[in-house]
Motif scaffolding. Sequence first.
Motif, PDB file in Angstrom:
ATOM      1  N   ALA A 362       0.824  -1.206   0.000  1.00  0.00           N
ATOM      2  CA  ALA A 362       0.000   0.000   0.000  1.00  0.00           C
ATOM      3  C   ALA A 362       0.859   1.258   0.000  1.00  0.00           C
ATOM      4  N   GLY A 363       1.951   1.248   0.763  1.00  0.00           N
ATOM      5  CA  GLY A 363       2.827   2.407   0.808  1.00  0.00           C
ATOM      6  C   GLY A 363       3.439   2.720  -0.550  1.00  0.00           C
ATOM      7  N   ILE A 364       3.864   1.673  -1.287  1.00  0.00           N
ATOM      8  CA  ILE A 364       4.443   1.886  -2.622  1.00  0.00           C
ATOM      9  C   ILE A 364       3.389   2.433  -3.583  1.00  0.00           C
ATOM     10  N   VAL A 365       2.179   1.863  -3.523  1.00  0.00           N
ATOM     11  CA  VAL A 365       1.114   2.315  -4.413  1.00  0.00           C
ATOM     12  C   VAL A 365       0.812   3.794  -4.172  1.00  0.00           C
ATOM     13  N   ILE A 366       0.677   4.182  -2.901  1.00  0.00           N
ATOM     14  CA  ILE A 366       0.340   5.569  -2.579  1.00  0.00           C
ATOM     15  C   ILE A 366       1.451   6.517  -3.019  1.00  0.00           C
ATOM     16  N   SER A 367       2.699   6.076  -2.893  1.00  0.00           N
ATOM     17  CA  SER A 367       3.820   6.936  -3.294  1.00  0.00           C
ATOM     18  C   SER A 367       3.894   7.134  -4.805  1.00  0.00           C
ATOM     19  N   LYS A 368       3.352   6.205  -5.573  1.00  0.00           N
ATOM     20  CA  LYS A 368       3.414   6.293  -7.038  1.00  0.00           C
ATOM     21  C   LYS A 368       2.125   6.822  -7.663  1.00  0.00           C
ATOM     22  N   ALA A 387      -3.320  -5.343   1.393  1.00  0.00           N
ATOM     23  CA  ALA A 387      -2.977  -4.088   0.728  1.00  0.00           C
ATOM     24  C   ALA A 387      -4.243  -3.352   0.294  1.00  0.00           C
ATOM     25  N   TYR A 388      -5.209  -4.089  -0.239  1.00  0.00           N
ATOM     26  CA  TYR A 388      -6.476  -3.496  -0.661  1.00  0.00           C
ATOM     27  C   TYR A 388      -7.179  -2.840   0.531  1.00  0.00           C
TER      28      TYR A 388
END
Length: 532
Positions: A362-368, A387-388
């Motif tokens: 989730a952290g990677i998704v939010i950062s990108k 993550a969802y």
Amino acid sequence: MTISFDDVLDRLSGLNPAQLAEVEKEVMKATGEMLWVPNPGPQTEAYYCEADELFYGGQAGGGKSALINGLAVMNHERSLILRRIREDAKKLAEAELIGRLFDGSRDGWNGSDLVWRYGKKLIQYGGCEMEVDKQRYKGDPHDLICFDEVTDFSETQFEFITIWNRSATKGQRCRVVATGNPPTSATGLWVIRRWGAWLDPNHPNPANPGELRWYIRNEQGEEVEVNGRGPHGYAPEGSPIEAKSRTFIPARLSDNPDLFADGEYSRTLNLLPKALRDAYRDGRFQASLEDDPYQCIPTAWVQAAMQRWTPQPPINVPMCAIGVDVAQGGSDNTVLSPRHGSWFAILIKVPGKDTPGGTDVAGIVISKRRDGAKVIIDIGGGWGGDAYAHLRENGVDAVSFMGIKPSVRRTQDKKLKFYNIRTEAYWSFREALNPDQPGGSQIALPNDQALLSDLTAPTYVVKRAHDGGVIHLEPKEKLKARLGRSPDDGDSVVMSWFDGEKQFNVRGGYRVRSSNAAPTVNLGHSKMKRKR
């Protein structure tokens, strides 16, 4: 001073007939006791090649199979020669080793085990038809390991079996030799990626045939080209990390006098269909690939989308979606596929060991993520569920993707149903890539051989039901077994297209729904908030 084979030929060309006859006499005297002598040209260059890992390939009939058998008999103690199908390996042994090298003698040959023994020498032949068959060679050392028709093997089979390329005999050279023609299906494209410096026209640092390049793996498990053997740092236990060398030498039919002289084999190659003619006669590694009759997405459509790609997304088109294929631990990657309209960004790949939990993903998704893009995340098998949940808790517009769920939609022409969501997603992407639709396809994909392989690998069947035909995509587990890996790159792209805004469902043009400012992120209890 290094003298190439071409240098030798140049010098010979300046000799008169008497001098050439004297040279021939000396050569025959020097090689008279040899069981096998390589043909002049590329085969001789390959025979004496110093690379730890050699790919000798290109045109059909270049003496590739003869080379690996000759190396095994002449230079090595324990050799392993593989074909994908075991019966093909047996035919290879009986044709090249027994029929050609030993004039039909079967002394030392065990036809049941496919093993030839002569004194201290051992040559083992084998197959590796199923992905799991690579386990048969685990822990069994060989100083020569050969993959004949290497594009028939999976990359994971190649990498696993070559772990045991070693010898306990002091001074015995160890090497890996792969032979083959250009791949005729997308499943063999890993070969172009592995030897990209020689075979990929888009490689940033191309190499000449026979030139040695050196490679190590970094902490993320990625191959990195380095200068020379090294050492390049030290392993945790203190041992030096040394690189291994790799090269490619093109094989040519014209350099094989056994097949080229009468022209019969050349005539056979000239009559092949174009795709096979490009690969086998011309040795073109960028030849058109031959699609499976039931391949879901045609290769040419994906290649056309890659040719349309540009380094930057279209102006005023925001990020609309991110497809996320999750790997929590293990050897696979967590892959993100950001999409701006019909333009797909270069895939973001993170080793599974670096995303062990849902909060990491989730952290990677939010950062990108940008522009309020919708996130489509695979929760099949339970990997992406955490993550969802974290994304939804943080107000991210995320939808779950479960490929095994039934689909209620039909193809664009309304004639066929889909067996499940995964089938629907891949077929919808196929329809978007179709160049025959009004206005043609607008999809633009990054030029990535692994992505090309993933998208074109799945096959399908149409099964009849009481209310019409139903398309069934090849099950993912079956596809993984065939490829020897998970098609993470292709899945992330297909999911990115499956949901989120597209040109045809946006009125008045695209618009940014939120700023690019870093959002407030909650990756734990609802009261434990922090700024990223």
